[in-house]
Design an enzyme around this catalytic site. Sequence first.
Site, PDB file in Angstrom:
ATOM      1  N   ASN A  13      42.917  35.396  33.436  1.00 33.31           N
ATOM      2  CA  ASN A  13      41.919  36.344  33.954  1.00 33.31           C
ATOM      3  C   ASN A  13      40.484  35.988  33.574  1.00 33.31           C
ATOM      4  OD1 ASN A  13      40.929  39.243  34.732  1.00 33.31           O
ATOM      5  ND2 ASN A  13      40.371  38.992  32.566  1.00 33.31           N
TER       6      ASN A  13
ATOM      7  N   TYR B 143      31.138  29.842  42.092  1.00 36.20           N
ATOM      8  CA  TYR B 143      32.216  30.809  41.842  1.00 36.20           C
ATOM      9  C   TYR B 143      33.306  30.693  42.914  1.00 36.20           C
ATOM     10  CZ  TYR B 143      34.294  35.444  40.914  1.00 36.20           C
ATOM     11  OH  TYR B 143      35.155  36.474  40.628  1.00 36.20           O
ATOM     12  N   ALA B 144      32.884  30.597  44.185  1.00 37.49           N
ATOM     13  CA  ALA B 144      33.847  30.482  45.293  1.00 37.49           C
ATOM     14  C   ALA B 144      34.679  29.215  45.149  1.00 37.49           C
ATOM     15  CB  ALA B 144      33.107  30.486  46.629  1.00 37.49           C
ATOM     16  N   ALA B 145      34.013  28.108  44.769  1.00 40.51           N
ATOM     17  CA  ALA B 145      34.746  26.844  44.591  1.00 40.51           C
ATOM     18  C   ALA B 145      35.778  26.982  43.474  1.00 40.51           C
ATOM     19  CB  ALA B 145      33.764  25.718  44.271  1.00 40.51           C
ATOM     20  N   SER B 146      35.393  27.648  42.384  1.00 37.40           N
ATOM     21  CA  SER B 146      36.339  27.803  41.266  1.00 37.40           C
ATOM     22  C   SER B 146      37.523  28.682  41.676  1.00 37.40           C
ATOM     23  CB  SER B 146      35.625  28.396  40.037  1.00 37.40           C
ATOM     24  OG  SER B 146      35.319  29.778  40.226  1.00 37.40           O
ATOM     25  N   LYS B 147      37.249  29.738  42.426  1.00 39.26           N
ATOM     26  CA  LYS B 147      38.317  30.682  42.787  1.00 39.26           C
ATOM     27  C   LYS B 147      39.208  30.128  43.893  1.00 39.26           C
ATOM     28  CE  LYS B 147      37.346  33.871  39.785  1.00 39.26           C
ATOM     29  NZ  LYS B 147      38.300  34.202  38.716  1.00 39.26           N
TER      30      LYS B 147
ATOM     31  N   ILE C 273      35.709  45.267  42.580  1.00 38.90           N
ATOM     32  CA  ILE C 273      36.332  46.102  41.556  1.00 38.90           C
ATOM     33  C   ILE C 273      35.231  46.704  40.693  1.00 38.90           C
ATOM     34  CG2 ILE C 273      38.011  46.178  39.655  1.00 38.90           C
ATOM     35  CD1 ILE C 273      39.211  45.361  42.424  1.00 38.90           C
TER      36      ILE C 273
HETATM   37  P1  NAP Z   1      34.102  40.896  32.807  1.00 36.67           P
HETATM   38  O1  NAP Z   1      34.057  42.377  32.681  1.00 36.67           O
HETATM   39  O2  NAP Z   1      32.839  40.109  32.686  1.00 36.67           O
HETATM   40  O3  NAP Z   1      35.160  40.315  31.745  1.00 36.67           O
HETATM   41  C1  NAP Z   1      35.367  38.941  31.622  1.00 36.67           C
HETATM   42  C2  NAP Z   1      36.294  38.670  30.463  1.00 36.67           C
HETATM   43  O4  NAP Z   1      36.475  37.259  30.360  1.00 36.67           O
HETATM   44  C3  NAP Z   1      35.742  39.157  29.125  1.00 36.67           C
HETATM   45  O5  NAP Z   1      36.796  39.688  28.371  1.00 36.67           O
HETATM   46  C4  NAP Z   1      35.212  37.868  28.475  1.00 36.67           C
HETATM   47  O6  NAP Z   1      35.312  37.892  27.053  1.00 36.67           O
HETATM   48  C5  NAP Z   1      36.201  36.865  29.013  1.00 36.67           C
HETATM   49  N1  NAP Z   1      35.721  35.492  28.976  1.00 36.67           N
HETATM   50  C6  NAP Z   1      34.615  34.974  29.562  1.00 36.67           C
HETATM   51  N2  NAP Z   1      34.535  33.658  29.289  1.00 36.67           N
HETATM   52  C7  NAP Z   1      35.615  33.358  28.518  1.00 36.67           C
HETATM   53  C8  NAP Z   1      36.096  32.165  27.921  1.00 36.67           C
HETATM   54  N3  NAP Z   1      35.456  30.990  28.067  1.00 36.67           N
HETATM   55  N4  NAP Z   1      37.238  32.215  27.192  1.00 36.67           N
HETATM   56  C9  NAP Z   1      37.899  33.382  27.023  1.00 36.67           C
HETATM   57  N5  NAP Z   1      37.479  34.539  27.563  1.00 36.67           N
HETATM   58  C10 NAP Z   1      36.354  34.514  28.302  1.00 36.67           C
HETATM   59  O7  NAP Z   1      34.729  40.456  34.224  1.00 36.67           O
HETATM   60  P2  NAP Z   1      35.741  41.242  35.208  1.00 36.67           P
HETATM   61  O8  NAP Z   1      34.949  41.824  36.302  1.00 36.67           O
HETATM   62  O9  NAP Z   1      36.679  42.084  34.439  1.00 36.67           O
HETATM   63  O10 NAP Z   1      36.537  39.987  35.837  1.00 36.67           O
HETATM   64  C11 NAP Z   1      37.778  39.536  35.357  1.00 36.67           C
HETATM   65  C12 NAP Z   1      38.325  38.480  36.308  1.00 36.67           C
HETATM   66  O11 NAP Z   1      38.461  39.030  37.616  1.00 36.67           O
HETATM   67  C13 NAP Z   1      37.409  37.270  36.458  1.00 36.67           C
HETATM   68  O12 NAP Z   1      38.181  36.096  36.603  1.00 36.67           O
HETATM   69  C14 NAP Z   1      36.662  37.559  37.747  1.00 36.67           C
HETATM   70  O13 NAP Z   1      36.213  36.401  38.360  1.00 36.67           O
HETATM   71  C15 NAP Z   1      37.749  38.243  38.561  1.00 36.67           C
HETATM   72  N6  NAP Z   1      37.245  39.102  39.639  1.00 36.67           N
HETATM   73  C16 NAP Z   1      36.456  40.189  39.394  1.00 36.67           C
HETATM   74  C17 NAP Z   1      36.028  40.979  40.448  1.00 36.67           C
HETATM   75  C18 NAP Z   1      35.174  42.225  40.241  1.00 36.67           C
HETATM   76  O14 NAP Z   1      34.766  42.833  41.230  1.00 36.67           O
HETATM   77  N7  NAP Z   1      34.930  42.657  39.018  1.00 36.67           N
HETATM   78  C19 NAP Z   1      36.394  40.651  41.753  1.00 36.67           C
HETATM   79  C20 NAP Z   1      37.187  39.538  41.981  1.00 36.67           C
HETATM   80  C21 NAP Z   1      37.621  38.770  40.909  1.00 36.67           C
HETATM   81  P3  NAP Z   1      34.000  38.095  26.117  1.00 36.67           P
HETATM   82  O15 NAP Z   1      33.329  39.353  26.571  1.00 36.67           O
HETATM   83  O16 NAP Z   1      34.575  38.195  24.747  1.00 36.67           O
HETATM   84  O17 NAP Z   1      33.163  36.878  26.319  1.00 36.67           O
END
Ligand code: NAP
Length: 248
Positions: A91, A156-160, A189
Amino acid sequence: MKLLEGKVAIITGASKGIGKGIALAFAQHGANVAFTYLSSVEQGLALTAELEALGIKAKGYRSDASDAQQAEELINAVVEDFGRIDCVVNNAGITKDGLLMRMSEDDFNKVIRVNLNSVFNMTKSVQRILLKQRSGSIVNISSVVGVKGNAGQANYAASKAGIIGFTKSVALELGSRNIRCNAVAPGFIETEMTAILDEKTVQGWRDAIPLRRGGQAADVANACVFLASDMSSYISGQVLNVDGGMLT
Ligand code: NAP
């Protein structure tokens, strides 16, 4: 009904947002939960207590998912602490948005490293454990942006999108050993991060979604519970969109 009773799950990036929602849902379904964070040490400690209060074993690990060596050490530590691993939810993710014209090479590479290399690192390290057990479920968090692209988010799009190709390949490679690999593609979300955005802008996004609301972390978490559980034992190599009908 508890769908993950007795299973051991690792969730990366669970100190907040969607990852935290996944950790809580897994614990509510009876899983023992190992989770990671990077900078949010206090939130990590608080989550451990919150998870333990649900009557399961929980432990947080400070580990950078983009670092192959740390991923390997994490998997070894979790096996040592929990005895086995049944499910991994990749995640952890970041954004560094900007139009291509202004996007630096560093911002491109950083996003690929944290979002995509992390999935490779974790999957590579955990596969020997899952192969030995002859079972396992890997769930990779992609995004609608990885499916359809988004202006200002080329990195971001490329990674996903990379996560989706990786997921399908792993499903093909490991399927014969009863190891499944699926991706979840969340839409918009609502998390702590989006709570600080201008309400009018956010309402505009909500209005454009067929279900007329932003998703909650729990919406994504429930999809992950299903894919980690034996309820999905004949599902592998799929991308499950959790987006209120945005991509149809
Ligand atoms: P978030 O609130 O920013 O949380 C990201 C989490 O990832 C945090 O716990 C952070 O930990 C951790 N993290 C970041 N870099 C890291 C690393 N190098 N190693 C280990 N942990 C790391 O983001 P979110 O919105 O919950 O998103 C979670 C996932 O869902 C992501 O992959 C995101 O791309 C995907 N996503 C989100 C949405 C959306 O609308 N929110 C939509 C589609 C996809 P720390 O705080 O300790 O750094």
